[in-house]
Design a protein around this motif. Structure first.
Motif, mmCIF file in Angstrom:
data_model
loop_
_atom_site.group_PDB
_atom_site.id
_atom_site.type_symbol
_atom_site.label_atom_id
_atom_site.label_comp_id
_atom_site.label_asym_id
_atom_site.label_seq_id
_atom_site.Cartn_x
_atom_site.Cartn_y
_atom_site.Cartn_z
ATOM 1 N N LEU A 85 -1.774 2.054 9.349
ATOM 2 C CA LEU A 85 -1.196 2.664 8.153
ATOM 3 C C LEU A 85 -0.231 3.785 8.516
ATOM 4 O O LEU A 85 0.871 3.881 7.962
ATOM 5 C CB LEU A 85 -2.312 3.189 7.250
ATOM 6 N N SER A 86 -0.619 4.649 9.468
ATOM 7 C CA SER A 86 0.255 5.764 9.838
ATOM 8 C C SER A 86 1.513 5.278 10.557
ATOM 9 O O SER A 86 2.609 5.805 10.338
ATOM 10 C CB SER A 86 -0.505 6.758 10.729
ATOM 11 N N TYR A 87 1.372 4.254 11.390
ATOM 12 C CA TYR A 87 2.511 3.736 12.151
ATOM 13 C C TYR A 87 3.540 3.084 11.228
ATOM 14 O O TYR A 87 4.742 3.374 11.316
ATOM 15 C CB TYR A 87 1.995 2.730 13.177
ATOM 16 N N LEU B 178 0.825 -1.209 0.000
ATOM 17 C CA LEU B 178 0.000 0.000 0.000
ATOM 18 C C LEU B 178 0.860 1.259 0.000
ATOM 19 O O LEU B 178 0.621 2.184 -0.787
ATOM 20 C CB LEU B 178 -0.926 -0.001 1.223
ATOM 21 N N ILE B 179 1.866 1.293 0.873
ATOM 22 C CA ILE B 179 2.708 2.485 0.980
ATOM 23 C C ILE B 179 3.551 2.665 -0.286
ATOM 24 O O ILE B 179 3.812 3.788 -0.720
ATOM 25 C CB ILE B 179 3.589 2.407 2.244
ATOM 26 N N LYS B 180 3.950 1.553 -0.890
ATOM 27 C CA LYS B 180 4.714 1.626 -2.143
ATOM 28 C C LYS B 180 3.876 2.282 -3.241
ATOM 29 O O LYS B 180 4.396 3.021 -4.089
ATOM 30 C CB LYS B 180 5.129 0.219 -2.568
ATOM 31 N N ARG B 181 2.573 2.035 -3.220
ATOM 32 C CA ARG B 181 1.682 2.599 -4.243
ATOM 33 C C ARG B 181 1.278 4.042 -3.920
ATOM 34 O O ARG B 181 1.183 4.883 -4.814
ATOM 35 C CB ARG B 181 0.425 1.734 -4.386
ATOM 36 N N THR B 182 0.993 4.316 -2.643
ATOM 37 C CA THR B 182 0.468 5.634 -2.277
ATOM 38 C C THR B 182 1.558 6.633 -1.912
ATOM 39 O O THR B 182 1.385 7.842 -2.111
ATOM 40 C CB THR B 182 -0.488 5.515 -1.076
ATOM 41 N N GLY B 183 2.674 6.149 -1.381
ATOM 42 C CA GLY B 183 3.682 7.034 -0.826
ATOM 43 C C GLY B 183 3.406 7.269 0.657
ATOM 44 O O GLY B 183 2.285 7.103 1.131
ATOM 45 N N HIS B 184 4.443 7.668 1.374
ATOM 46 C CA HIS B 184 4.324 7.800 2.823
ATOM 47 C C HIS B 184 3.379 8.923 3.235
ATOM 48 O O HIS B 184 2.587 8.778 4.168
ATOM 49 C CB HIS B 184 5.711 8.040 3.431
ATOM 50 N N MET B 185 3.440 10.065 2.546
ATOM 51 C CA MET B 185 2.615 11.196 2.953
ATOM 52 C C MET B 185 1.139 10.984 2.630
ATOM 53 O O MET B 185 0.259 11.356 3.396
ATOM 54 C CB MET B 185 3.118 12.482 2.290
ATOM 55 N N THR B 186 0.854 10.348 1.492
ATOM 56 C CA THR B 186 -0.540 10.044 1.163
ATOM 57 C C THR B 186 -1.115 9.039 2.155
ATOM 58 O O THR B 186 -2.301 9.097 2.497
ATOM 59 C CB THR B 186 -0.646 9.481 -0.270
ATOM 60 N N ALA B 187 -0.277 8.149 2.635
ATOM 61 C CA ALA B 187 -0.718 7.197 3.659
ATOM 62 C C ALA B 187 -1.183 7.931 4.911
ATOM 63 O O ALA B 187 -2.192 7.568 5.521
ATOM 64 C CB ALA B 187 0.416 6.232 4.006
#
Length: 423
Positions: free
Chosen positions: A343-345, A297-306
């Protein structure tokens, strides 16, 4: 070594995560109701947590720095686990501050020796918990050779331990307290101490990697990291995430207790079970699947979008709490825990590993923990303690829900601006 596609080399770290959170789940979420039963107000309990979490601002980065600098991760890690296992049961031995069933005034509370004993043990065991948390994350990332996408698949075992033992502890506390006017948390203390001691044995046999890179310029390297505007903004969002999580971590059980007391007294006999089930759903319905999928998920969205997605779901979760009246209805809402906390953690942990200079991985992880669990959580418990006392638990969640929504909008705008103006 792989057996049936299972990497047996990762089994010890999985077992640690399971046992570590199994040890903490019978106590940490129930601390607010333990304090409430002793007659301490929500604002007084908030003061304890604020002091505790302000200490985190020092403890977390200092733990990372000391263990990076002097290569003593294993020793400090083992001591934190063992001491927590020995200290936790002493909470049960501390006598109540009063024989009255009413709430103590602040003057009566602060003048009570039993209160200061209670506060000291709570603060000490939570400091040990934080030390263990920041070290286990650094150790796990090192065992994975920096592959942050696999971190969530290890961390989900912590969610499993938390979910299983919180439900078991809740049911055991209800059973043991049958016929009593107040809950007796002895089963929770016994489960916690046993899990800590088993975890100590597991970690004794765990290969704990020490820092392999240079450690003489840690503070200089961290200073360079903090000059990056994106990193500083990331720490701001980590602080916000920690503030929102503080409401759930430290005051959710208090809120469920209020719902039962005010609106549905017939639920009181099963209150600890409801609380335990909610924590189980948090983990198995929310955290476990999100920890497993977090890397993709983070690979697709990026850290900030997460973080944006997480803040939006925090707003939804809090606002749903504010309209619920029956404690049973909190259970389906807990399905959102994976996308709020999980997700944020994981985004924070993986981004910290990504930006950390060689040799100061633990220090940078400590900075994230300081923002998320230190500054953010201390702000959260202070605000929660005040709003619970002056607005009531339901309206307190409505207020923080609107704050989370506003934060989400601001975060999206700021990220858009920074992406367009990279300089």
């Amino acid at each position: 070594m792989d057996i049936l596609n299972i990497n047996t080399g990762l089994l010890p770290i999985k077992a640690h995560f399971f046992l570590y959170y199994a040890a903490n789940s019978p106590i940490n979420p129930f601390l607010s109701t333990i304090a409430k039963q002793r007659g301490y107000s929500s604002s007084v309990f908030g003061n304890i947590l604020t002091l505790l979490l302000l200490l985190t601002i020092v403890v977390k980065p200092l733990t990372g720095y000391i263990t990076d600098r002097w290569k003593c991760r294993r020793t400090v890690f083992l001591c934190a686990i063992l001491l927590n296992g020995l200290i936790t049961p002493t909470l049960y031995l501390i006598p109540g501050a009063t024989s009255s069933t009413g709430e103590l005034s602040n003057a009566e509370t602060f003048g009570s020796l039993q209160f200061w004993w209670f506060a000291a043990v709570v603060i000490l065991r939570m400091i040990l918990f934080m030390i263990g948390e920041v070290l286990q994350e650094t150790i796990c990332i090192k065992i994975l050779d920096g592959d942050t996408e696999k971190f969530g698949k290890q961390r989900l075992w912590g969610a499993a331990g938390w979910g299983i033992m919180s439900m078991v502890a809740g049911a055991a506390i209800d059973w043991y307290s049958s016929g009593l006017t107040q809950k007796n948390h002895l089963p929770g203390y016994l489960i916690s101490a046993s899990s800590f001691l088993i975890d100590f044995i597991v970690v004794l046999n765990l290969k704990v990697p020490e820092t392999s890179g240079p450690t003489t310029n840690i503070l200089k390297d961290v200073k360079i990291v903090l000059k990056n505007a994106k990193v500083c903004v990331f720490l701001v969002w980590a602080t916000a995430g920690g503030m929102f999580m503080a409401y759930i971590c430290y005051y959710f059980i208090w809120y469920v207790d209020d719902l039962a007391t005010i609106y549905h007294p017939e639920r009181m006999s099963m209150l600890s079970l409801i609380a335990g089930l909610s924590l189980t759903i948090d983990c198995f319905g929310g955290e476990v699947p999100f920890f497993y999928l977090s890397g993709h998920l983070i690979k697709r969205t990026g850290h900030m979008t997460a973080f944006s997605i997480s803040f939006a779901m925090f707003a939804l979760r809090f606002l749903l709490y504010s309209v619920i009246r029956d404690p049973l209805w909190v259970l389906p809402v807990e399905m959102l825990n994976g996308i709020t906390f999980g997700l944020s953690y994981i985004a924070g942990i993986s981004y910290s590993a990504k930006i950390a200079p060689v040799g100061c991985e633990g220090t940078v992880q400590g900075l994230f923990s300081m923002a998320f669990l230190g500054i953010g959580s201390s702000l959260g418990v202070t605000l929660a303690g005040y709003t619970f006392s002056h607005l009531g638990s339901v309206m307190a969640f409505r207020l923080i829900g609107f704050i989370a929504l506003i934060t989400c909008v601001i975060q999206i705008v700021v990220n858009h601006f920074m992406n367009r103006n990279k300089k």
